[in-house]
Scaffold this motif. Structure first.
Motif, short mmCIF file in Angstrom:
data_model
loop_
_atom_site.label_atom_id
_atom_site.label_comp_id
_atom_site.label_asym_id
_atom_site.label_seq_id
_atom_site.Cartn_x
_atom_site.Cartn_y
_atom_site.Cartn_z
N CYS A 91 -47.02 56.26 43.11
CA CYS A 91 -46.96 55.45 42.24
C CYS A 91 -47.16 54.12 43.04
CB CYS A 91 -45.67 55.20 41.66
SG CYS A 91 -45.50 56.65 40.33
N ASP A 92 -47.65 53.09 42.20
CA ASP A 92 -48.24 51.68 42.73
C ASP A 92 -47.11 50.81 42.36
OD1 ASP A 92 -49.26 49.46 43.58
OD2 ASP A 92 -51.16 49.69 42.28
N PHE A 93 -46.02 50.49 43.36
CA PHE A 93 -45.07 49.53 43.26
C PHE A 93 -45.34 48.20 43.97
CE2 PHE A 93 -42.50 53.44 42.47
CZ PHE A 93 -41.89 53.13 41.21
N ARG A 94 -46.54 48.08 44.48
CA ARG A 94 -47.05 46.74 45.00
C ARG A 94 -46.53 45.50 44.21
NH1 ARG A 94 -53.22 47.20 45.89
NH2 ARG A 94 -53.02 48.26 43.62
N SER A 95 -45.94 44.46 44.93
CA SER A 95 -45.63 43.27 44.40
C SER A 95 -44.86 43.40 43.07
CB SER A 95 -46.63 42.48 44.15
OG SER A 95 -47.50 42.22 45.07
N THR A 96 -44.02 44.39 43.09
CA THR A 96 -43.03 44.68 41.76
C THR A 96 -41.63 44.07 42.14
OG1 THR A 96 -42.49 46.84 42.50
CG2 THR A 96 -44.28 46.58 40.75
N PHE A 97 -41.10 44.02 41.00
CA PHE A 97 -39.47 43.54 41.16
C PHE A 97 -38.92 44.71 40.81
CE2 PHE A 97 -41.58 39.66 39.89
CZ PHE A 97 -41.14 38.71 40.95
N LEU A 98 -38.14 45.36 42.00
CA LEU A 98 -37.50 46.45 41.80
C LEU A 98 -35.99 46.28 42.04
CD1 LEU A 98 -39.73 48.92 43.92
CD2 LEU A 98 -38.90 49.32 41.29
N ILE A 99 -35.68 44.89 41.80
CA ILE A 99 -34.11 44.44 42.06
C ILE A 99 -33.27 45.23 41.29
CG2 ILE A 99 -32.66 42.41 41.90
CD1 ILE A 99 -35.22 40.74 42.07
N ALA A 100 -32.08 46.02 41.79
CA ALA A 100 -31.34 46.68 41.14
C ALA A 100 -31.98 48.06 40.40
CB ALA A 100 -30.45 45.75 40.21
N ALA A 101 -32.92 48.10 40.64
CA ALA A 101 -33.69 49.48 39.92
C ALA A 101 -33.01 50.49 40.31
CB ALA A 101 -35.07 49.39 40.04
N ASN A 102 -32.89 51.57 39.80
CA ASN A 102 -32.13 53.02 40.31
C ASN A 102 -33.31 53.82 40.66
OD1 ASN A 102 -30.83 54.98 40.79
ND2 ASN A 102 -29.78 55.12 38.69
N LEU A 103 -33.48 54.20 41.96
CA LEU A 103 -34.37 55.26 42.48
C LEU A 103 -33.73 56.50 42.92
CD1 LEU A 103 -37.09 52.95 44.13
CD2 LEU A 103 -37.53 53.97 41.97
N GLU A 104 -32.46 56.49 42.68
CA GLU A 104 -31.51 57.68 43.12
C GLU A 104 -32.17 59.13 42.97
OE1 GLU A 104 -27.57 57.41 42.26
OE2 GLU A 104 -26.91 59.13 43.38
N GLU A 105 -32.22 59.77 44.06
CA GLU A 105 -32.79 61.17 43.93
C GLU A 105 -34.30 61.31 43.74
OE1 GLU A 105 -30.24 64.24 42.43
OE2 GLU A 105 -28.69 62.71 42.37
N CYS A 106 -34.95 60.12 43.57
CA CYS A 106 -36.23 59.92 43.35
C CYS A 106 -37.26 60.99 44.57
CB CYS A 106 -36.91 58.65 42.98
SG CYS A 106 -36.37 58.45 41.35
N ASP A 107 -38.49 61.39 44.37
CA ASP A 107 -39.51 61.76 45.18
C ASP A 107 -40.58 60.78 45.20
OD1 ASP A 107 -41.26 62.88 46.71
OD2 ASP A 107 -41.43 64.79 45.72
#
Ligand code: SF4
Ligand code: SF4
Length: 274
Positions: free
Chosen positions: A204-220
Protein backbone atom coordinates in the motif's frame (compact mmCIF):
# COMPACT_ATOMS: atom_id res chain seq x y z
CA UNK A 1 12.20 -13.87 -0.79
CA UNK A 2 12.85 -10.87 1.49
CA UNK A 3 12.76 -7.41 -0.07
CA UNK A 4 15.61 -6.05 2.04
CA UNK A 5 18.99 -7.67 1.79
CA UNK A 6 21.79 -6.23 3.87
CA UNK A 7 25.40 -6.42 2.77
CA UNK A 8 26.74 -4.53 5.80
CA UNK A 9 25.55 -2.10 8.43
CA UNK A 10 25.47 0.86 6.09
CA UNK A 11 23.15 2.68 8.48
CA UNK A 12 25.63 3.27 11.31
CA UNK A 13 26.38 6.74 9.95
CA UNK A 14 22.81 7.81 10.67
CA UNK A 15 22.80 6.98 14.39
CA UNK A 16 22.49 10.13 16.46
CA UNK A 17 25.61 11.11 18.44
CA UNK A 18 24.37 13.62 21.01
CA UNK A 19 27.62 13.30 23.02
CA UNK A 20 29.47 14.79 20.01
CA UNK A 21 26.94 17.52 19.23
CA UNK A 22 26.40 21.07 20.47
CA UNK A 23 22.68 20.49 21.07
CA UNK A 24 21.78 21.69 17.60
CA UNK A 25 18.25 20.29 17.40
CA UNK A 26 17.41 21.68 20.86
CA UNK A 27 18.49 25.14 19.67
CA UNK A 28 18.20 25.55 15.91
CA UNK A 29 14.65 24.29 15.47
CA UNK A 30 11.24 25.70 16.20
CA UNK A 31 9.36 23.57 18.78
CA UNK A 32 5.84 23.62 20.14
CA UNK A 33 4.44 22.36 23.42
CA UNK A 34 1.53 20.87 21.49
CA UNK A 35 3.94 18.59 19.59
CA UNK A 36 5.43 17.16 22.79
CA UNK A 37 8.27 19.58 23.53
CA UNK A 38 8.69 21.36 26.87
CA UNK A 39 7.38 24.73 25.63
CA UNK A 40 6.78 26.76 22.50
CA UNK A 41 10.17 27.92 21.29
CA UNK A 42 11.44 30.02 18.40
CA UNK A 43 14.05 28.62 16.02
CA UNK A 44 17.55 29.67 17.07
CA UNK A 45 16.74 29.91 20.79
CA UNK A 46 18.12 27.18 23.08
CA UNK A 47 15.62 25.04 24.95
CA UNK A 48 15.42 26.01 28.61
CA UNK A 49 16.50 22.47 29.55
CA UNK A 50 19.73 22.47 27.55
CA UNK A 51 22.64 22.76 30.00
CA UNK A 52 26.01 24.50 29.58
CA UNK A 53 27.59 21.30 28.24
CA UNK A 54 24.88 20.92 25.56
CA UNK A 55 23.17 18.09 27.43
CA UNK A 56 19.49 17.74 28.18
CA UNK A 57 19.08 18.33 31.93
CA UNK A 58 15.79 16.38 32.00
CA UNK A 59 16.92 13.53 29.73
CA UNK A 60 15.98 10.82 32.25
CA UNK A 61 12.54 12.33 32.78
CA UNK A 62 11.56 12.80 29.14
CA UNK A 63 9.37 9.71 29.25
CA UNK A 64 7.65 10.43 32.58
CA UNK A 65 7.06 14.03 31.47
CA UNK A 66 5.55 12.81 28.15
CA UNK A 67 7.98 14.80 26.03
CA UNK A 68 6.99 12.84 22.94
CA UNK A 69 8.50 15.32 20.52
CA UNK A 70 11.92 15.14 22.22
CA UNK A 71 11.77 11.33 22.45
CA UNK A 72 10.84 10.89 18.80
CA UNK A 73 13.17 13.42 17.22
CA UNK A 74 16.04 11.93 15.25
CA UNK A 75 18.47 14.09 13.24
CA UNK A 76 19.79 11.17 11.17
CA UNK A 77 23.31 12.00 12.35
CA UNK A 78 23.23 15.60 11.11
CA UNK A 79 24.02 17.06 14.56
CA UNK A 80 27.44 15.49 15.00
CA UNK A 81 28.38 16.11 11.34
CA UNK A 82 27.74 19.84 11.63
CA UNK A 83 29.35 20.11 15.07
CA UNK A 84 32.49 18.46 13.75
CA UNK A 85 32.60 20.68 10.64
CA UNK A 86 33.01 23.69 12.95
CA UNK A 87 35.73 22.08 15.11
CA UNK A 88 36.25 23.98 18.36
CA UNK A 89 33.70 26.67 17.48
CA UNK A 90 30.01 26.34 18.35
CA UNK A 91 26.92 28.54 18.31
CA UNK A 92 27.56 29.63 21.89
CA UNK A 93 31.25 30.43 21.57
CA UNK A 94 30.74 32.33 18.32
CA UNK A 95 27.24 33.86 18.38
CA UNK A 96 27.95 35.76 15.14
CA UNK A 97 28.10 32.46 13.26
CA UNK A 98 25.24 30.81 15.14
CA UNK A 99 22.61 31.45 12.46
CA UNK A 100 24.93 30.08 9.80
CA UNK A 101 25.45 26.91 11.88
CA UNK A 102 21.70 26.48 12.30
CA UNK A 103 21.17 26.89 8.55
CA UNK A 104 23.88 24.32 7.82
CA UNK A 105 22.26 21.96 10.33
CA UNK A 106 18.81 22.23 8.73
CA UNK A 107 20.27 21.61 5.28
CA UNK A 108 22.45 18.74 6.50
CA UNK A 109 19.44 17.11 8.14
CA UNK A 110 17.60 17.16 4.83
CA UNK A 111 20.63 15.73 3.00
CA UNK A 112 21.12 13.02 5.63
CA UNK A 113 17.51 11.96 5.13
CA UNK A 114 18.09 11.71 1.38
CA UNK A 115 21.23 9.68 2.08
CA UNK A 116 19.19 7.40 4.33
CA UNK A 117 16.67 6.71 1.58
CA UNK A 118 19.43 6.15 -1.01
CA UNK A 119 21.10 3.71 1.38
CA UNK A 120 17.83 1.85 1.71
CA UNK A 121 17.54 1.61 -2.09
CA UNK A 122 20.84 -0.31 -1.93
CA UNK A 123 19.19 -2.91 0.32
CA UNK A 124 16.13 -3.42 -1.91
CA UNK A 125 16.85 -6.18 -4.36
CA UNK A 126 13.82 -5.49 -6.68
CA UNK A 127 15.55 -2.13 -7.36
CA UNK A 128 18.88 -3.71 -8.23
CA UNK A 129 19.15 -1.94 -11.56
CA UNK A 130 19.04 1.40 -9.72
CA UNK A 131 21.89 0.60 -7.34
CA UNK A 132 24.57 2.20 -9.48
CA UNK A 133 22.61 5.45 -9.63
CA UNK A 134 21.97 5.37 -5.88
CA UNK A 135 25.64 4.72 -5.19
CA UNK A 136 26.64 7.74 -7.27
CA UNK A 137 24.23 9.97 -5.26
CA UNK A 138 25.58 8.59 -1.99
CA UNK A 139 29.15 9.25 -3.06
CA UNK A 140 28.35 12.83 -4.03
CA UNK A 141 26.64 13.52 -0.70
CA UNK A 142 29.44 11.92 1.32
CA UNK A 143 31.99 14.21 -0.35
CA UNK A 144 29.77 17.26 0.21
CA UNK A 145 29.11 16.51 3.88
CA UNK A 146 32.83 16.26 4.56
CA UNK A 147 33.62 19.52 2.75
CA UNK A 148 32.80 22.84 4.42
CA UNK A 149 29.78 24.70 5.82
CA UNK A 150 29.99 27.12 2.87
CA UNK A 151 29.87 24.29 0.31
CA UNK A 152 26.84 22.78 2.05
CA UNK A 153 25.02 26.11 2.14
CA UNK A 154 25.69 26.71 -1.54
CA UNK A 155 24.72 23.21 -2.64
CA UNK A 156 21.66 23.08 -4.89
CA UNK A 157 19.49 20.86 -2.67
CA UNK A 158 16.41 21.50 -4.75
CA UNK A 159 17.81 19.94 -7.95
CA UNK A 160 19.48 17.16 -6.01
CA UNK A 161 16.29 16.42 -4.08
CA UNK A 162 14.27 16.34 -7.32
CA UNK A 163 16.74 13.84 -8.81
CA UNK A 164 16.59 11.79 -5.62
CA UNK A 165 12.78 11.75 -5.64
CA UNK A 166 12.74 10.39 -9.18
CA UNK A 167 15.02 7.58 -8.04
CA UNK A 168 12.79 6.82 -5.05
CA UNK A 169 9.70 6.79 -7.27
CA UNK A 170 11.36 4.33 -9.64
CA UNK A 171 12.33 2.15 -6.68
CA UNK A 172 8.75 2.17 -5.46
CA UNK A 173 7.43 1.06 -8.85
CA UNK A 174 9.83 -1.89 -8.81
CA UNK A 175 8.94 -2.89 -5.25
CA UNK A 176 5.22 -2.67 -6.03
CA UNK A 177 5.68 -4.87 -9.07
CA UNK A 178 7.33 -7.44 -6.84
CA UNK A 179 4.86 -7.50 -3.93
CA UNK A 180 1.58 -6.59 -5.64
CA UNK A 181 -1.02 -4.37 -4.05
CA UNK A 182 -3.78 -5.61 -1.75
CA UNK A 183 -5.62 -2.26 -1.39
CA UNK A 184 -5.71 0.85 -3.51
CA UNK A 185 -6.36 4.08 -1.60
CA UNK A 186 -6.14 6.16 -4.77
CA UNK A 187 -4.92 9.59 -3.70
CA UNK A 188 -6.32 9.50 -0.16
CA UNK A 189 -3.91 11.15 2.27
CA UNK A 190 -5.84 11.51 5.50
CA UNK A 191 -5.99 8.34 7.62
CA UNK A 192 -6.01 10.07 11.00
CA UNK A 193 -7.49 7.72 13.58
CA UNK A 194 -8.48 5.20 10.89
CA UNK A 195 -8.90 1.63 12.09
CA UNK A 196 -7.04 -0.87 9.88
CA UNK A 197 -6.70 -3.49 12.63
CA UNK A 198 -5.69 -6.96 11.34
CA UNK A 199 -5.77 -5.84 7.68
CA UNK A 200 -3.56 -7.19 4.97
CA UNK A 201 -2.11 -4.01 3.50
CA UNK A 202 0.62 -5.44 1.30
CA UNK A 203 2.15 -2.94 -1.15
CA UNK A 204 0.00 0.00 0.00
CA UNK A 205 1.01 3.54 -0.77
CA UNK A 206 1.19 5.57 2.46
CA UNK A 207 3.51 8.24 1.05
CA UNK A 208 2.97 11.66 2.65
CA UNK A 209 -0.15 10.47 4.45
CA UNK A 210 -1.42 11.42 7.88
CA UNK A 211 -1.45 8.25 9.95
CA UNK A 212 -1.68 10.11 13.24
CA UNK A 213 -3.32 7.81 15.83
CA UNK A 214 -4.32 5.36 13.08
CA UNK A 215 -4.64 1.74 14.14
CA UNK A 216 -2.31 -0.59 12.23
CA UNK A 217 -2.30 -3.22 14.97
CA UNK A 218 -1.62 -6.76 13.68
CA UNK A 219 -1.43 -5.53 10.08
CA UNK A 220 0.75 -7.09 7.42
CA UNK A 221 2.58 -4.11 5.91
CA UNK A 222 4.97 -5.85 3.56
CA UNK A 223 6.17 -3.56 0.77
CA UNK A 224 4.17 -0.58 2.06
CA UNK A 225 5.76 2.77 1.27
CA UNK A 226 5.84 5.10 4.30
CA UNK A 227 7.92 7.87 2.75
CA UNK A 228 7.13 11.09 4.59
CA UNK A 229 4.03 9.82 6.38
CA UNK A 230 3.15 11.31 9.74
CA UNK A 231 3.15 8.40 12.21
CA UNK A 232 2.72 10.18 15.50
CA UNK A 233 0.88 7.84 17.88
CA UNK A 234 0.18 5.33 15.10
CA UNK A 235 -0.59 2.00 16.74
CA UNK A 236 1.78 -0.56 15.23
CA UNK A 237 1.55 -3.12 18.04
CA UNK A 238 1.97 -6.69 16.77
CA UNK A 239 2.25 -5.31 13.23
CA UNK A 240 4.74 -6.54 10.66
CA UNK A 241 6.72 -3.66 9.14
CA UNK A 242 9.88 -5.68 8.62
CA UNK A 243 9.52 -5.39 4.85
CA UNK A 244 7.98 -1.91 4.72
CA UNK A 245 10.02 0.64 2.83
CA UNK A 246 11.26 4.19 3.39
CA UNK A 247 10.50 4.25 7.08
CA UNK A 248 12.78 6.43 9.19
CA UNK A 249 13.89 6.20 12.80
CA UNK A 250 11.91 9.35 13.61
CA UNK A 251 8.68 7.75 12.35
CA UNK A 252 9.31 4.58 14.34
CA UNK A 253 10.13 6.60 17.47
CA UNK A 254 6.88 8.55 17.12
CA UNK A 255 4.67 5.47 16.66
CA UNK A 256 3.38 3.13 19.38
CA UNK A 257 4.76 -0.38 19.03
CA UNK A 258 5.53 -3.28 21.32
CA UNK A 259 7.88 -6.26 21.63
CA UNK A 260 6.02 -8.08 18.86
CA UNK A 261 6.20 -5.25 16.35
CA UNK A 262 8.48 -6.29 13.52
CA UNK A 263 10.58 -3.50 12.03
CA UNK A 264 13.22 -3.41 9.26
CA UNK A 265 16.67 -4.49 10.49
CA UNK A 266 18.24 -1.10 9.83
CA UNK A 267 15.96 0.57 12.39
CA UNK A 268 16.31 0.51 16.17
CA UNK A 269 13.46 -0.61 18.43
CA UNK A 270 12.63 2.33 20.77
CA UNK A 271 13.33 1.51 24.41
CA UNK A 272 9.83 2.73 25.37
CA UNK A 273 8.35 -0.26 23.55
CA UNK A 274 10.03 -2.59 26.03
S1 SF4 B 1 21.00 17.30 16.65
FE1 SF4 B 1 21.08 15.07 16.68
S2 SF4 B 1 23.02 14.54 17.65
FE2 SF4 B 1 22.55 16.72 18.13
S3 SF4 B 1 21.48 16.66 20.11
FE3 SF4 B 1 19.91 16.60 18.47
S4 SF4 B 1 19.50 14.42 18.13
FE4 SF4 B 1 21.44 14.57 19.27
S1 SF4 C 1 13.81 18.96 26.76
FE1 SF4 C 1 15.88 18.20 26.40
S2 SF4 C 1 15.75 16.97 24.50
FE2 SF4 C 1 13.91 18.24 24.62
S3 SF4 C 1 14.42 20.07 23.43
FE3 SF4 C 1 14.89 20.50 25.55
S4 SF4 C 1 17.06 19.99 25.84
FE4 SF4 C 1 16.36 19.05 23.91
Amino acid sequence: MELHQYKNDGFKEFRIGCHACSGLCCTALYFSKYDGFPADKEAGVPCRNLDDCFRCSIHKELHSKSMKGCLAYDCCGAGQIVTSLYGEVNWKSDPYRAQEMFDVFVKTFYLQQLLWYMSEVLTLWPAKELWEEAEACIKELHVLLKSSPRDILEFDTESFGAKGNVLLDKTWIMVKKQVGNSKNFAKKKDFMGHNFKKSKLIGCDFRSTFLIAANLEECDLKGCNFLGSDMRDTNIKNADLSESIFLTQGQINAARGNLNTRIPKHLIRPSEWL
